[in-house]
Design a protein around this motif. Structure first.
Motif, mmCIF file in Angstrom:
data_model
loop_
_atom_site.group_PDB
_atom_site.id
_atom_site.type_symbol
_atom_site.label_atom_id
_atom_site.label_comp_id
_atom_site.label_asym_id
_atom_site.label_seq_id
_atom_site.Cartn_x
_atom_site.Cartn_y
_atom_site.Cartn_z
ATOM 1 N N ALA A 1 0.995 -1.094 -0.023
ATOM 2 C CA ALA A 1 -0.116 -0.144 -0.106
ATOM 3 C C ALA A 1 0.716 1.370 -0.024
ATOM 4 C CB ALA A 1 -1.207 -0.170 1.196
ATOM 5 N N LEU A 2 1.901 1.165 0.682
ATOM 6 C CA LEU A 2 2.645 2.529 0.853
ATOM 7 C C LEU A 2 3.707 2.621 -0.404
ATOM 8 C CD1 LEU A 2 4.600 1.943 4.224
ATOM 9 C CD2 LEU A 2 3.229 3.709 3.566
ATOM 10 N N TRP B 1 -6.064 7.368 3.326
ATOM 11 C CA TRP B 1 -7.353 6.281 3.307
ATOM 12 C C TRP B 1 -7.605 5.731 1.957
ATOM 13 C CZ3 TRP B 1 -11.433 7.637 0.591
ATOM 14 C CH2 TRP B 1 -11.571 8.910 -0.050
ATOM 15 N N ARG B 2 -7.350 6.813 0.915
ATOM 16 C CA ARG B 2 -7.529 6.303 -0.326
ATOM 17 C C ARG B 2 -6.610 4.965 -0.848
ATOM 18 N NH1 ARG B 2 -9.348 10.631 -3.789
ATOM 19 N NH2 ARG B 2 -9.360 12.683 -2.932
ATOM 20 N N TRP B 3 -5.707 5.111 -0.218
ATOM 21 C CA TRP B 3 -4.535 3.929 -0.894
ATOM 22 C C TRP B 3 -4.863 2.472 -0.207
ATOM 23 C CZ3 TRP B 3 -3.076 5.855 -4.651
ATOM 24 C CH2 TRP B 3 -2.598 7.235 -4.843
ATOM 25 N N MET C 1 -6.227 -2.786 -2.203
ATOM 26 C CA MET C 1 -7.045 -4.117 -2.171
ATOM 27 C C MET C 1 -7.586 -4.215 -3.720
ATOM 28 S SD MET C 1 -9.373 -3.536 1.279
ATOM 29 C CE MET C 1 -9.008 -3.587 2.587
ATOM 30 N N GLY C 2 -8.028 -3.068 -4.321
ATOM 31 C CA GLY C 2 -8.546 -3.186 -5.873
ATOM 32 C C GLY C 2 -7.381 -3.916 -6.702
ATOM 33 N N SER C 3 -6.149 -3.265 -6.464
ATOM 34 C CA SER C 3 -5.148 -3.885 -7.448
ATOM 35 C C SER C 3 -4.530 -5.120 -7.126
ATOM 36 C CB SER C 3 -3.805 -2.769 -7.340
ATOM 37 O OG SER C 3 -3.473 -2.730 -5.916
#
Length: 421
Positions: A300-301, A396-398, A403-405
């Motif tokens: 995520a980072l 919070w967007r990431w 998850m989607g990616s």
């Protein structure tokens, strides 16, 4: 600071310390980086006005934690030694690239260094060995020394430098245009000599995105399809671009292993640098590699770090000054956008190639993103209404983006496994 970090870029790409007897074993790269970092510390040009300056040090900490939680506490120090210099180089180079003139100089240095490597490859192709003493690969593909001893890494560098060379050809009059276009031709020929499918696709992506920006999606798609057909005629390896082909099948199997490693170690992964402990091949995908080795936290980072860079350049390209009270001049705005488009194209080429290579931690990627970050920080100082990005408000967007990616990667691997079967 600026001359020192440029010298670091030259040493990183041309790498005389890897083949000149007088420099072999001398930590010249580390010394130059330490001096550049000291200059940065003493400089008033230090900047932290972008989310990447927060994300990258945290990502380094996650790399260290990922090895420790998997039982190798000494690996934390190992990751600090390996990736710490990359973080320092990013901070210094980003601070040095906030002005358009310095950005153009930095691009010129990268293009010239890349052209040197392309000339070395041409010598290899003609004589069988380059001036570094490195012979051409057994499969007839050119290679260099150090971090560019893999033809795919060379191709990645050439594809990322190509848009910079084209931008520079618009400066310096007729002779300057001729020189930089000659460099562009060298880089394209270098990509051809690497015979890297990822690099060829990266060049196609660069051309497609440029045409999409200039001529629209239909023309871009049509010409991209024609370009892909042409590349298949030029490259024997492009003719084998099929999920069932042996090399591609090995990549798909590695991606499957990476996804399996993530599901078994979802938080911090199996540890940075540990992928090949579970699979004979590396992941052959920068996204899968980060996901498998650092888990959801690191992925995520890293995804945020990468996506912010694309987001910044797209925001700058779409920037429209306020109707009243904005001092920006049309010529200045065109220059800002031209640099933003060039860096966006370099990112597109870089990550197209990186999608087929495990280059998640290599310094070239972070040097180019440093240029992107520096340009946006500087542009915000010159363009009053250009929006800022703040990780504290946008973190919070990431989470859903990651998850989607990840779901997308699972679906892609499942489809490719079924196709290759």
């Amino acid at each position: 600071m600026f001359p020192l970090i440029l010298l670091y870029v030259v040493l990183t790409i041309v790498r005389p310390q890897d083949y000149m007897p007088a420099l072999v074993g001398v930590p010249v790269l580390s010394v130059v980086l330490v001096l550049a970092f000291a200059s940065w510390l003493a400089s008033s040009a230090k900047t932290f006005a972008a989310p990447q300056f927060v994300i990258l040090p945290i990502f380094l900490v996650v790399l260290m934690i990922s090895t420790a939680v998997n039982g190798w506490f000494g690996g934390a120090l190992d990751q600090l030694q390996k990736f710490g210099p990359v973080v320092i180089a990013f901070f210094v180079f980003a601070a040095a690239c906030t002005q358009p003139r310095r950005l153009l100089i930095s691009m010129a240095v990268i293009v010239l260094c890349s052209a040197v490597l392309a000339v070395h490859g041409i010598q290899q192709a003609r004589t069988g060995i380059g001036w570094t003493g490195t012979p051409i690969g057994e499969d007839g593909r050119i290679q260099y020394v150090g971090i560019f001893n893999d033809p795919n890494d060379l191709g990645l560098l050439f594809a990322a430098a190509l848009p910079m060379s084209v931008l520079l050809s618009r400066h310096g009059g007729f002779l300057g245009r001729l020189f930089w276009l000659g460099c562009s031709a060298l880089l394209l020929y270098g990509v051809y000599l690497t015979n890297s499918r990822g690099a060829l696709l990266a060049v196609l992506m660069v051309a497609g995105v440029y045409l999409w920006r200039r001529r629209g999606a239909v023309i871009a798609g049509t010409l991209a399809a024609a370009g892909l057909a042409g590349m298949k005629l030029l490259s024997s390896r492009m003719q084998e671009l099929d999920a069932g082909e042996e090399s591609a099948s090995g990549r798909v199997d590695a991606w499957y292993t990476g996804m399996h490693l993530f599901t078994s170690h979802p938080i911090f992964g199996v540890g940075a640098g540990n992928f090949t402990e579970y699979n004979d091949l590396t992941a052959h995908n920068s996204f899968v590699l980060v996901l498998a080795e650092t888990g959801f936290v690191g992925y995520a980072l890293w995804l945020a770090f990468v996506c912010y860079s694309f987001w910044m350049m797209l925001t700058l390209l779409r920037y429209a000054p306020a109707e009243a009270g904005d001092p920006i001049q049309p010529v200045q705005l065109r220059r800002e956008r031209a640099i933003a488009l060039t860096l966006l194209l370099s990112l597109c080429g870089l990550f197209t190639a990186a999608f087929f290579l495990s280059r998640s931690y290599t310094v070239v990627m972070y040097l180019i993103i440093a240029m992107v970050t520096g340009h946006y920080v500087g542009a915000r100082q010159r363009l009053p209404d250009l929006r800022g990005f703040t990780l504290g408000k946008e973190w919070w967007r990431w989470v859903p983006a990651a998850m989607g990616s990840i779901v997308g990667l699972f679906v892609l691997v499942a489809v490719l496994l079924k196709t290759s079967g």
